[in-house]
Design a protein around this motif. Sequence first.
Motif, short mmCIF file in Angstrom:
data_model
loop_
_atom_site.label_atom_id
_atom_site.label_comp_id
_atom_site.label_asym_id
_atom_site.label_seq_id
_atom_site.Cartn_x
_atom_site.Cartn_y
_atom_site.Cartn_z
N GLN A 63 47.77 35.55 35.56
CA GLN A 63 48.29 36.91 35.45
C GLN A 63 47.88 37.61 34.16
OE1 GLN A 63 50.39 38.45 37.99
NE2 GLN A 63 49.67 40.20 36.81
N LEU A 64 47.82 36.86 33.05
CA LEU A 64 47.54 37.46 31.75
C LEU A 64 46.05 37.70 31.51
CD1 LEU A 64 50.03 35.36 29.58
CD2 LEU A 64 50.40 37.62 30.61
N ARG A 65 45.20 37.25 32.42
CA ARG A 65 43.76 37.38 32.24
C ARG A 65 43.26 38.68 32.87
NH1 ARG A 65 41.36 32.16 34.35
NH2 ARG A 65 41.90 33.09 36.36
N SER A 66 42.17 39.19 32.37
CA SER A 66 41.57 40.39 32.95
C SER A 66 40.08 40.16 33.19
CB SER A 66 41.76 41.59 32.04
OG SER A 66 41.22 42.75 32.62
N PRO A 67 39.66 40.10 34.48
CA PRO A 67 40.50 40.20 35.68
C PRO A 67 41.33 38.94 35.90
CG PRO A 67 38.24 39.68 36.30
CD PRO A 67 38.22 39.91 34.81
N ALA A 68 42.41 39.10 36.64
CA ALA A 68 43.33 37.98 36.85
C ALA A 68 42.68 36.85 37.65
CB ALA A 68 44.60 38.46 37.55
N ILE A 69 41.78 37.22 38.56
CA ILE A 69 41.07 36.22 39.36
C ILE A 69 39.74 35.87 38.70
CG2 ILE A 69 39.74 35.91 41.49
CD1 ILE A 69 42.49 35.29 42.07
N SER A 70 39.53 34.58 38.46
CA SER A 70 38.25 34.09 37.97
C SER A 70 37.55 33.43 39.15
CB SER A 70 38.45 33.07 36.83
OG SER A 70 37.23 32.52 36.42
N PHE A 71 36.54 34.08 39.65
CA PHE A 71 35.88 33.67 40.89
C PHE A 71 34.72 32.75 40.54
CE2 PHE A 71 33.45 35.31 44.80
CZ PHE A 71 34.14 34.45 45.63
N VAL A 72 34.72 31.52 41.10
CA VAL A 72 33.76 30.50 40.67
C VAL A 72 32.72 30.17 41.74
CG1 VAL A 72 33.52 28.18 39.76
CG2 VAL A 72 35.56 29.50 39.22
N GLY A 73 33.16 30.01 42.98
CA GLY A 73 32.22 29.57 44.01
C GLY A 73 32.71 29.89 45.40
N THR A 74 32.16 29.19 46.37
CA THR A 74 32.41 29.43 47.79
C THR A 74 32.98 28.18 48.44
OG1 THR A 74 30.58 31.01 47.88
CG2 THR A 74 31.30 30.10 49.98
N GLY A 75 33.73 28.36 49.51
CA GLY A 75 34.20 27.25 50.33
C GLY A 75 34.19 27.67 51.79
N PHE A 76 34.45 26.71 52.68
CA PHE A 76 34.52 27.05 54.09
C PHE A 76 35.61 26.20 54.76
CE2 PHE A 76 31.34 23.79 53.52
CZ PHE A 76 31.53 22.90 54.56
N VAL A 77 36.21 26.79 55.79
CA VAL A 77 37.37 26.20 56.45
C VAL A 77 36.90 25.22 57.53
CG1 VAL A 77 39.46 26.68 57.77
CG2 VAL A 77 38.69 28.29 56.02
N VAL A 78 37.58 24.08 57.60
CA VAL A 78 37.27 23.06 58.60
C VAL A 78 38.57 22.50 59.18
CG1 VAL A 78 35.08 22.36 57.56
CG2 VAL A 78 37.19 21.26 56.81
N GLY A 79 38.43 21.61 60.17
CA GLY A 79 39.56 20.84 60.67
C GLY A 79 40.70 21.66 61.22
N ASP A 80 41.87 21.57 60.56
CA ASP A 80 43.10 22.20 61.05
C ASP A 80 43.21 23.67 60.71
OD1 ASP A 80 43.46 22.07 58.32
OD2 ASP A 80 45.26 20.83 58.39
N GLY A 81 42.18 24.24 60.10
CA GLY A 81 42.23 25.65 59.72
C GLY A 81 42.87 25.90 58.38
N LEU A 82 43.40 24.85 57.76
CA LEU A 82 44.01 24.96 56.43
C LEU A 82 43.29 24.07 55.42
CD1 LEU A 82 47.81 24.97 57.40
CD2 LEU A 82 46.38 26.93 56.74
N SER A 83 42.22 23.42 55.86
CA SER A 83 41.42 22.56 54.99
C SER A 83 40.15 23.31 54.60
CB SER A 83 41.05 21.26 55.70
OG SER A 83 42.21 20.53 56.05
N VAL A 84 39.83 23.28 53.31
CA VAL A 84 38.66 24.00 52.80
C VAL A 84 37.76 23.03 52.05
CG1 VAL A 84 37.88 25.75 51.16
CG2 VAL A 84 39.83 26.23 52.65
#
Length: 227
Positions: free
Chosen positions: A19-40
Amino acid sequence: MQTIATIKPSIVGIGTFLQLRSPAISFVGTGFVVGDGLSVVTNAHVIPGVIDDEHKETLKVTISRGKSTEYRDATLVALDKLHDLALLKISGPPLPAMKLGDSDSVREGQMLAFTGFPLTIILGFHPVTHKGMVAAITPIATQAPSSRALDVKAIVQLQRNAYDVFQLDGTAYPGGSGSPLYDPETGAVLGVINKVVNATKESAITNPSGITYAIPANFVRDLMAGK
């Protein structure tokens, strides 16, 4: 291509929220969903080595939904540093999942596609697709930290840990680590983009080498099975 439209809802960004960082989100890389739809699935090197718990930093995935963006909490459930793979579990309702193919079926000369977030937030939270030919299937091993560490025991260990990876003639950019490498006809995941060869970090954008590596998807299957 219909395959790209089908798999895009399975592509997520990986980063941390503070929250205290600007921007708050530090975006690092990519992932993809597999299996039960909640696994990345993503790369192990994408996961931060340290999370600032004191200031309530949290691991997040970013989901692109047209013009809107959704953030979800993520928890690390499995890590395979040898093969540079990580498995996360995310909160919320299941997302469309990609299917894992048999990476042993991949052959040199085969054309494959990969979708992720190149250059991360610079291009916005919109998955981008590239393609590349499998230029070589070549062994790789985790290097020793320095030449001084290369004694006989270390060399034997390197040989024991060596495994085949896919070398592509397509260009992956920073932020694309963890992108699924898949058959453009079926959408079956055959690998995970994990690095690109560049002389310097700066040349990754200004003068990319066009040489990218991917981890075979069968190692993802092993990770999910707890092997």
